[in-house]
Design a protein around this motif. Structure first.
Motif, short mmCIF file in Angstrom:
data_model
loop_
_atom_site.label_atom_id
_atom_site.label_comp_id
_atom_site.label_asym_id
_atom_site.label_seq_id
_atom_site.Cartn_x
_atom_site.Cartn_y
_atom_site.Cartn_z
N ASN A 122 0.66 -1.37 0.04
CA ASN A 122 0.04 0.09 -0.15
C ASN A 122 0.92 1.33 -0.17
OD1 ASN A 122 -2.59 -1.05 -0.12
ND2 ASN A 122 -2.54 -1.40 1.79
N GLN A 123 1.98 1.20 0.87
CA GLN A 123 2.84 2.27 0.90
C GLN A 123 3.47 2.70 -0.41
OE1 GLN A 123 2.53 4.83 3.46
NE2 GLN A 123 4.17 5.96 2.27
N GLU A 124 3.94 1.79 -0.86
CA GLU A 124 4.79 1.78 -2.36
C GLU A 124 3.97 2.35 -3.51
OE1 GLU A 124 6.50 -2.05 -2.92
OE2 GLU A 124 8.20 -1.48 -1.69
N LEU A 125 2.79 1.69 -3.50
CA LEU A 125 1.83 2.27 -4.51
C LEU A 125 1.20 3.88 -4.42
CD1 LEU A 125 -0.04 -1.00 -5.14
CD2 LEU A 125 1.68 0.13 -6.66
N LEU A 126 1.08 4.06 -3.10
CA LEU A 126 0.42 5.39 -2.81
C LEU A 126 1.69 6.27 -3.06
CD1 LEU A 126 -1.60 7.15 -1.51
CD2 LEU A 126 -0.43 6.96 0.65
N GLU A 127 3.20 6.21 -2.69
CA GLU A 127 4.11 7.07 -2.88
C GLU A 127 4.21 7.01 -4.54
OE1 GLU A 127 7.34 5.45 -0.63
OE2 GLU A 127 6.42 5.98 1.05
N ALA A 128 3.96 6.03 -5.39
CA ALA A 128 4.26 6.11 -6.74
C ALA A 128 3.26 6.79 -7.62
CB ALA A 128 4.19 4.56 -7.42
N LEU A 129 2.24 7.10 -6.78
CA LEU A 129 0.99 8.21 -7.57
C LEU A 129 1.39 9.55 -7.45
CD1 LEU A 129 -2.29 6.96 -6.13
CD2 LEU A 129 -1.60 6.52 -8.38
N ALA A 130 1.54 10.29 -8.61
CA ALA A 130 1.88 11.58 -8.77
C ALA A 130 0.62 12.56 -7.96
CB ALA A 130 1.76 12.15 -10.13
N GLY A 131 1.01 13.57 -7.60
CA GLY A 131 -0.03 14.57 -7.06
C GLY A 131 0.14 14.87 -5.29
N GLN A 132 -0.91 15.58 -5.06
CA GLN A 132 -0.78 15.98 -3.63
C GLN A 132 -1.44 14.81 -2.76
OE1 GLN A 132 -2.95 19.50 -2.93
NE2 GLN A 132 -2.84 19.21 -0.83
N GLU A 133 -0.83 14.71 -1.62
CA GLU A 133 -1.17 13.80 -0.62
C GLU A 133 -2.01 14.49 0.46
OE1 GLU A 133 1.25 10.22 0.78
OE2 GLU A 133 1.20 11.59 2.89
N TYR A 134 -3.45 13.87 0.67
CA TYR A 134 -3.99 14.51 1.61
C TYR A 134 -4.42 13.62 2.84
CZ TYR A 134 -5.82 17.28 -2.53
OH TYR A 134 -6.18 18.11 -3.72
N GLU A 135 -4.31 14.23 3.90
CA GLU A 135 -4.44 13.29 5.21
C GLU A 135 -5.91 13.82 5.96
OE1 GLU A 135 -2.20 11.97 9.31
OE2 GLU A 135 -1.20 13.14 7.91
N PHE A 136 -6.60 12.77 6.34
CA PHE A 136 -7.97 12.61 7.13
C PHE A 136 -7.71 12.40 8.36
CE2 PHE A 136 -8.71 12.66 2.59
CZ PHE A 136 -9.63 13.63 2.11
N SER A 137 -8.08 13.15 9.25
CA SER A 137 -7.78 12.70 10.87
C SER A 137 -9.50 12.08 11.40
CB SER A 137 -7.41 13.92 11.63
OG SER A 137 -6.08 14.11 11.04
N ALA A 138 -9.22 11.05 12.13
CA ALA A 138 -10.33 10.72 12.79
C ALA A 138 -10.48 11.25 14.03
CB ALA A 138 -10.02 9.32 13.14
N THR A 139 -11.91 11.33 14.36
CA THR A 139 -12.32 12.07 15.66
C THR A 139 -12.87 10.81 16.65
OG1 THR A 139 -12.88 14.04 14.58
CG2 THR A 139 -13.93 13.58 16.59
N ILE A 140 -12.11 10.71 17.61
CA ILE A 140 -12.53 9.52 18.74
C ILE A 140 -13.10 10.18 19.88
CG2 ILE A 140 -11.45 7.61 19.69
CD1 ILE A 140 -9.21 7.64 17.50
N SER A 141 -14.28 9.46 20.19
CA SER A 141 -14.64 10.12 21.51
C SER A 141 -15.21 8.99 22.52
CB SER A 141 -15.94 11.15 21.34
OG SER A 141 -16.97 10.31 20.51
N GLY A 142 -14.97 9.08 23.91
CA GLY A 142 -15.47 8.08 24.57
C GLY A 142 -14.65 6.80 24.51
N GLU A 143 -15.38 5.67 24.66
CA GLU A 143 -14.28 4.46 24.79
C GLU A 143 -14.66 3.77 23.18
OE1 GLU A 143 -15.85 1.86 27.87
OE2 GLU A 143 -16.38 3.39 29.18
N PHE A 144 -13.47 3.73 22.69
CA PHE A 144 -13.53 3.17 21.62
C PHE A 144 -12.00 2.14 21.44
CE2 PHE A 144 -13.69 1.92 17.34
CZ PHE A 144 -15.14 2.15 16.67
N PRO A 145 -11.84 1.05 21.59
CA PRO A 145 -10.51 0.42 21.68
C PRO A 145 -9.66 0.25 20.37
CG PRO A 145 -12.40 -1.34 21.61
CD PRO A 145 -13.03 0.08 21.61
N LYS A 146 -8.50 0.64 20.57
CA LYS A 146 -7.65 0.67 19.24
C LYS A 146 -7.66 -0.40 18.11
CE LYS A 146 -4.27 4.04 21.03
NZ LYS A 146 -2.80 4.25 21.50
N ASP A 147 -7.83 -1.64 18.65
CA ASP A 147 -7.84 -2.87 18.05
C ASP A 147 -9.17 -2.91 17.16
OD1 ASP A 147 -9.41 -3.72 19.87
OD2 ASP A 147 -8.73 -5.41 20.43
#
Length: 663
Positions: free
Chosen positions: A244-269
């Motif tokens: 996934n990382q290699e193919l994402l880096e191979a793409l031209a263009g801008q990289e966008y990042e979307f941040s999750a909003t986590i509230s209360g109890e939500f286990p990482k796994d």
């Protein structure tokens, strides 16, 4: 249930009219998940859904086993702790005491000691010697798929007690009659030749002819075109991340990042996707949630490509679909169960909000369980455990949509002889109509015992020192003796005895209620629960003091107790700020529940409606931000609720309806 095939109907009949433990199994793609979803909508029993991992629990719409039962993660030695539920609070004990059906999804991954511990806890809380305290279990899963994760040092502790690490080796199932119902009609795959191959892989008996047919899908140096939506399934997480990382880096263009909003109890796994999701235009992505809207534009596992990104919105094109899918952040809910009256209500413990996508050039086989793909590149050359090859191959809808990165050898198809032995022996557990009738009779005897099982009353009284002292000697102790010597012909006489005692207790409790409710909100809630329990048990005793006991009458009365409003006089004593509006909400909820064919608490819980009546949210945004509502339910019910709020405010103020926006 007209939407069920005959085998599913048999399983539903068992769940509706018995309390026999049911192991529902079947090949991949036979509708196990669909059946679970229908059960949640249609079955009137008070139920909870659990799963062994966070991801499986979120997908099933339930909790993890360890969270609901507050279990430690290490080995649970049988007989090591006689009362593991001692640290539970009264609410947790009350919830489990009310439980009628426990659904365990992905049962193939559950260790036997965990099942034995659940049995011990439920027997203690229910005050019953029945397996699982009389709670019915629906165990859903396929033993040919992924197995329990257990380290050697853990197994060395459990080995003296169990013959295998699978749930069927639990001590409770060794002595409990249960049925195994196997779903056989495959919905995912339509090609009979492919179905035959999968059956042989599942049974670890692949013929040379079918192995050759399977390996015909090996295409050396295969590179999908830009219009294809192939996903690679691999055995190790590191391999998937690298692709996934290699193919994402191979793409031209801008990289966008979307941040999750986590509230209360939500286990990482249980996070369904990355908390910092990085995408570019051209990224291959997979939806990780079903579309909750009426349009049903996408589903969990659907593959597409990112065509545009504008602010917080991602545009995805899937295959040859005519239109792009507009994707914005959605919310996943981590469920907790709470007792409201005698109903078990789902409440939101926490949430995870994120764009429902993840990079999907590659994922692990483990994370693919439960998904389906039209096009997949599969690599099981490094398979290291039971079921991996079968899970990977069975994710594909067709043989033609599959490409093998490496040829499959017989050694890659790893099976467990213990599973094969169990599957062969378990064929004798498939029930027929005669067995169903027998189990219905056993259930009637159990319910008769439950009518006079007043152990929950003892639990409820623990919160009140010195309250209703006569109940202990004249009711609970007498009931325990009667249950030990239960005779159905004496049940009407016994019901009359307990009816008189419980009526007197209600009168005594009612006189003390104002003082109890003035003590604290916590005591008021517990008094409410005690009164509801007493009134519902009086209704049962009234019925069976004048007629012989029957399963249908008992179940009808129990279900009607969940829909009545006899709590309203208690509500009046501890009334919310706007009691009349709250009661309007309750009436509205009943109508919506009938329309949607669900239990009222699945619309909105009573607790949530009380808060809405107190806070009077003026907009959909304000409503959706409230605990227990969320964006999806605000969208579904917001216009009606806010309409009732505005009408209420108009009547209260005597002024005209205010004009305003819902949003």
């Amino acid at each position: 249930m007209s939407e069920f095939n005959p085998t599913m109907q048999l399983a539903y009949d068992y769940l509706e009219s018995t309390n026999t433990v049911v192991f529902l199994t079947g090949k991949a793609g036979t509708g196990k998940t669909t059946f679970l979803q229908q059960i949640r909508k249609q079955l009137p029993k008070k139920l909870a859904v659990v799963a062994p991992t966070g991801v499986a629990a979120i997908n099933a719409g339930g909790m993890t086993i360890h969270s609901l039962f507050q279990l430690p993660f290490g080995p649970l030695v049988p007989g090591g702790i006689e009362q593991p539920e001692l640290h539970y609070n009264v609410e947790k004990k009350g919830l489990l005491a009310s439980l009628e059906l426990l659904i365990v999804d992905e049962i193939s991954m559950v260790r036997p000691d965990v099942l034995d511990h659940i049995d011990l806890i439920l027997r203690n809380i229910k005050g019953s010697a029945y397996p699982f305290g009389g709670v019915q279990l629906l165990l859903i899963g396929d033993l040919s798929q992924l197995s329990p994760v257990i380290r050697e040092e853990e197994w060395s502790i459990l080995r003296p007690y169990y013959t295998t690490p699978y749930f069927f080796s639990s001590l409770v199932l060794q002595k409990t009659p249960y049925v195994r119902i196997e779903l056989e009609h495959v919905y995912r795959q339509k090609e009979q030749a492919f179905v035959d191959i999968l059956n042989e892989v599942r049974n670890q008996q692949v013929s040379a002819e079918n192995l050759s047919l399977l390996n015909a899908r090996y295409i050396p140096d295969f590179r999908p075109t830009t219009v294809d939506n192939y996903i690679t399934l691999t055995t190790h997480n590191g391999i998937a991340q690298k692709i996934n990382q290699e193919l994402l880096e191979a793409l031209a263009g801008q990289e966008y990042e979307f941040s999750a909003t986590i509230s209360g109890e939500f286990p990482k796994d249980a996070y369904p996707t990355d908390t910092g999701l990085k995408l570019k235009i051209g990224s291959q992505v997979m939806f990780v949630k079903n579309d909750g809207s009426a349009e049903k534009r996408y589903y969990n596992g659907k593959i597409g490509k990112v065509t545009n990104i504008a602010g917080s919105t991602v545009f995805v094109q899937c295959g040859e679909d005519d239109h792009e899918i507009v994707v914005e952040a959605v919310e996943w809910t981590n469920v907790k169960y709470e007792l409201e009256g005698e109903a078990i209500a789902e409440t939101k413990a926490g949430s995870f909000a994120q764009v429902p996508l993840k990079l999907a050039w590659a994922i692990t086989i483990h994370k693919s369980q439960g998904l389906s793909f039209d096009q997949a590149i599969i690599d099981v050359s490094e398979a290291f455990t039971h079921g991996q090859a079968y899970v990977a191959l069975s994710r594909c809808r067709s043989l033609s949509g599959m490409v093998l990165r490496n040829p499959i050898m017989a050694a890659n198809i790893i099976g467990d002889p213990a599973v094969a032995r169990f599957n062969e022996q378990a064929k004798a557990l498939q029930p027929d109509q005669s067995r169903l009738n027998h189990d219905r009779e056993r259930y009637q005897l159990f319910l008769l015992t439950e009518l006079f099982n007043l152990s929950e009353l003892k639990t409820l009284l623990q919160s009140f020192e010195g309250l209703l002292p006569d109940l202990q000697k004249e009711v609970t102790e007498v009931a325990e003796k009667f249950v030990r010597q239960l005779k159905s012909e004496r049940s009407q006489q016994a019901a009359s005895y307990f009816l008189e005692k419980l009526r007197l207790a209600i009168e005594d409790l009612y006189r003390q209620l104002p003082e109890l409710i003035g003590t604290s909100k916590d005591i008021a809630a517990k008094a409410d629960r005690l009164m509801v329990w007493l009134m519902n048990r009086v209704r049962l005793m009234e019925a069976f003091s004048i007629q012989p006991f029957s399963t249908n009458t008992y179940l009808t009365l129990v279900q009607s107790s969940l829909k009545t409003h006899e709590r309203s006089f208690l509500i009046a004593l501890s009334a919310p700020v706007n009691e009349k509006l709250f009661l309007q909400f309750i009436e509205w909820r009943e109508k919506r529940a009938v329309m949607e064919k669900v239990m009222p608490n699945m619309v909105l819980t009573e607790k949530t409606l009380k808060v809405i009546a107190e806070r009077l949210p003026a907009t959909l945004k304000a409503l959706g931000s409230m605990k227990g509502v969320g964006t999806q339910k605000a969208t579904l019910y917001g216009a009606e609720l806010i309409g009732m709020i505005r009408t209420f405010q108009q009547v209260q103020s005597g002024t005209g309806m205010e004009q305003g926006q819902l949003f």
